[in-house]
Design a protein around this motif. Sequence first.
Motif, PDB file in Angstrom:
ATOM      1  N   ASP A 195       0.824  -1.211   0.000  1.00 45.02           N
ATOM      2  CA  ASP A 195       0.000   0.000   0.000  1.00 45.02           C
ATOM      3  C   ASP A 195       0.860   1.263   0.000  1.00 45.02           C
TER       4      ASP A 195
ATOM      5  N   ASP B 286       2.250   1.632  -3.516  1.00 45.25           N
ATOM      6  CA  ASP B 286       1.173   2.115  -4.395  1.00 45.25           C
ATOM      7  C   ASP B 286       0.902   3.595  -4.161  1.00 45.25           C
ATOM      8  N   ALA B 287       0.840   4.012  -2.900  1.00 49.44           N
ATOM      9  CA  ALA B 287       0.578   5.418  -2.584  1.00 49.44           C
ATOM     10  C   ALA B 287       1.705   6.306  -3.088  1.00 49.44           C
TER      11      ALA B 287
ATOM     12  N   ASP C 150       1.428   6.439  -6.910  1.00 49.62           N
ATOM     13  CA  ASP C 150       0.257   7.227  -7.297  1.00 49.62           C
ATOM     14  C   ASP C 150       0.499   8.705  -7.051  1.00 49.62           C
TER      15      ASP C 150
ATOM     16  N   THR D 171       2.711  10.151  -9.836  1.00 50.61           N
ATOM     17  CA  THR D 171       2.105  10.262 -11.166  1.00 50.61           C
ATOM     18  C   THR D 171       0.874  11.149 -11.151  1.00 50.61           C
TER      19      THR D 171
ATOM     20  N   SER E 160      -1.993  10.304 -10.027  1.00 52.20           N
ATOM     21  CA  SER E 160      -3.219   9.521 -10.247  1.00 52.20           C
ATOM     22  C   SER E 160      -3.719   8.957  -8.940  1.00 52.20           C
ATOM     23  N   ARG E 161      -4.163   9.846  -8.077  1.00 55.65           N
ATOM     24  CA  ARG E 161      -4.699   9.415  -6.783  1.00 55.65           C
ATOM     25  C   ARG E 161      -6.057   8.783  -6.965  1.00 55.65           C
ATOM     26  N   PRO E 162      -6.326   7.757  -6.149  1.00 59.77           N
ATOM     27  CA  PRO E 162      -7.650   7.106  -6.260  1.00 59.77           C
ATOM     28  C   PRO E 162      -8.756   7.994  -5.767  1.00 59.77           C
TER      29      PRO E 162
END
Length: 117
Positions: free
Chosen positions: A103, A106-107, A110, A113, A115-117
């Motif tokens: 996680d 991934d954070a 993200d 880039t 590209s936050r969820p």
Amino acid sequence: MVPGDERILTHLRRGAVEYCVLAMVADEPTYGLDIARRLARDGILMTGEGTLYPLLSRLRTAGFVETRWEESTEGPPRRYYAITASGRETLDAFRRTWAPFRDAVDAAVDLQTGSRP
């Protein structure tokens, strides 16, 4: 594959494949070639058997797996690998650590880039 992908995969594999192997032998003893086939299925975790048997040997030396030979109706005897109590403790520790680590990676990716969820 983009240039550099294989180098990245090599580094990622080095840190994770041994735990994947422990997970594969956690429920029942498994034949080495079956482990190799499962790891190589998608070409991500392993590309050939050449790295598996030294890894299995290291896991055995570390006391994380034990082996037994079994006669085969299809050829020579087969060596089966099974997890030990120490191997199970190691796998459990990896499982506790993996999700937060994944996680966090991934954070971080993200955030870089945008590209936050």
